[in-house]
Design an enzyme around this catalytic site. Sequence first.
Site, PDB file in Angstrom:
ATOM      1  N   ASN A  25      -9.949  -2.766  -0.161  1.00 35.14           N
ATOM      2  CA  ASN A  25     -11.396  -2.182   0.484  1.00 35.14           C
ATOM      3  C   ASN A  25     -11.482  -1.008   0.333  1.00 35.14           C
ATOM      4  OD1 ASN A  25      -9.115  -2.894   2.339  1.00 35.14           O
ATOM      5  ND2 ASN A  25     -10.302  -1.794   3.943  1.00 35.14           N
ATOM      6  N   HIS A  26     -10.264  -0.130   0.190  1.00 31.02           N
ATOM      7  CA  HIS A  26     -10.325   1.349   0.065  1.00 31.02           C
ATOM      8  C   HIS A  26     -10.410   1.993  -1.153  1.00 31.02           C
ATOM      9  CE1 HIS A  26     -10.120   2.528   4.315  1.00 31.02           C
ATOM     10  NE2 HIS A  26      -9.109   1.604   4.515  1.00 31.02           N
ATOM     11  N   ASP A  82       0.796  -1.253   0.152  1.00 30.46           N
ATOM     12  CA  ASP A  82       0.063   0.248   0.011  1.00 30.46           C
ATOM     13  C   ASP A  82       0.691   1.396  -0.042  1.00 30.46           C
ATOM     14  OD1 ASP A  82      -1.120  -2.533   1.097  1.00 30.46           O
ATOM     15  OD2 ASP A  82      -2.914  -1.213   1.616  1.00 30.46           O
ATOM     16  N   HIS A 125       0.028  -2.854   5.937  1.00 35.66           N
ATOM     17  CA  HIS A 125       0.753  -1.757   5.853  1.00 35.66           C
ATOM     18  C   HIS A 125       1.959  -1.866   6.729  1.00 35.66           C
ATOM     19  CE1 HIS A 125      -2.551   1.585   4.773  1.00 35.66           C
ATOM     20  NE2 HIS A 125      -2.930   0.308   4.316  1.00 35.66           N
ATOM     21  N   HIS A 161      -5.151  -9.231  -0.630  1.00 39.32           N
ATOM     22  CA  HIS A 161      -5.360  -8.124   0.142  1.00 39.32           C
ATOM     23  C   HIS A 161      -6.138  -8.665   1.551  1.00 39.32           C
ATOM     24  CE1 HIS A 161      -5.295  -3.777   0.806  1.00 39.32           C
ATOM     25  NE2 HIS A 161      -6.539  -3.978   1.194  1.00 39.32           N
ATOM     26  N   GLU A 194      -4.665   1.536  -3.028  1.00 41.62           N
ATOM     27  CA  GLU A 194      -5.973   1.587  -2.344  1.00 41.62           C
ATOM     28  C   GLU A 194      -5.834   2.837  -1.525  1.00 41.62           C
ATOM     29  OE1 GLU A 194      -7.631  -1.147   0.460  1.00 41.62           O
ATOM     30  OE2 GLU A 194      -5.692  -0.776   1.782  1.00 41.62           O
TER      31      GLU A 194
HETATM   32 FE   LIG Z   1      -4.362  -0.228   2.808  1.00 37.57          FE
HETATM   33 FE   LIG Z   2      -6.849  -2.584   2.639  1.00 41.38          FE
END
Ligand SMILES: [Fe+2]
Ligand SMILES: [Fe+2]
Length: 266
Positions: free
Chosen positions: A65-66, A8, A176, A149, A37
């Site tokens: 998801n983001h 990320d 992260h 992810h 993301e």
């Molecule tokens: Fe992330």
């Molecule tokens: Fe995520």
Amino acid sequence: MKFLIFGDIIGKPGRKALRYFLAGYIDLADVVLVNVENSAGGFGITQKVYEELIHMGVDVMTSGNHIWDKKEVYDFIDQKENLLRPANYPPRVPGRGYGTYEKKGIRFAVINLMGRSLLDSNLENPFLVFDRLYEELSKETPIIVVDFHAETTSEKWAFGIYADGRASVVYGTHTHVPTADQVILKKGTAYVSDVGMTGCWYSVIGMRHQEAIERFTTGIPQKYQVEEREDMVVNAILVEVDEITGRARDVKRIQRYITRDELREE
Ligand SMILES: [Fe+2]
Ligand SMILES: [Fe+2]
């Protein structure tokens, strides 16, 4: 074929560090993958950021998801073949979850999947979606790279072993935080539970620590903002894959700290 893979990328500092790092490293890699993301202001991606990443030399972008956080993504995700969202979303969700690409005359596939433990359990089972996609994509290329992810290392490890010998690379994103478990599994799949982020390191997963600590000490929800004032860290893996068999030959973890002064001198 060498894959340089980033987890990320967190907001502007993440993009700056990525650009600086890639300028010196890009010759070592045939293909550059980035999870986008959190690339625009820490939440989602915009068309402008997409173009900026392409300009840096990024070949394929994965997400999670983001990916939906910036609403403008709905306007362009369908047009960008190299911008993926997890493949286990239901079919009517915009965008695509996998693709095949060509670089230096070599075809490879990228699949983006999302785990379900402690994440959105409304998605299709990523293990079974992988089975289906493997059937289809392995007819086109032996090189299949998977961004898994997910939140939990147990789900990630289970998936890594499940895909061993079928995927060339399974790498985790989303937490992260990099893990030190990079390995080539028994049947030839390069694996790491999480590549880790690229962004400011004196932060809580790339975000200002003040709001995070406030939340953890009061229980009151906070508005998170990207940490932009601190020095940066780049986390990545470099994986070498045999072009004929699709098996991984080598996986190395890369961690590089970059000071703000270093970037200013650029
Ligand atoms: Fe992330
Ligand atoms: Fe995520």
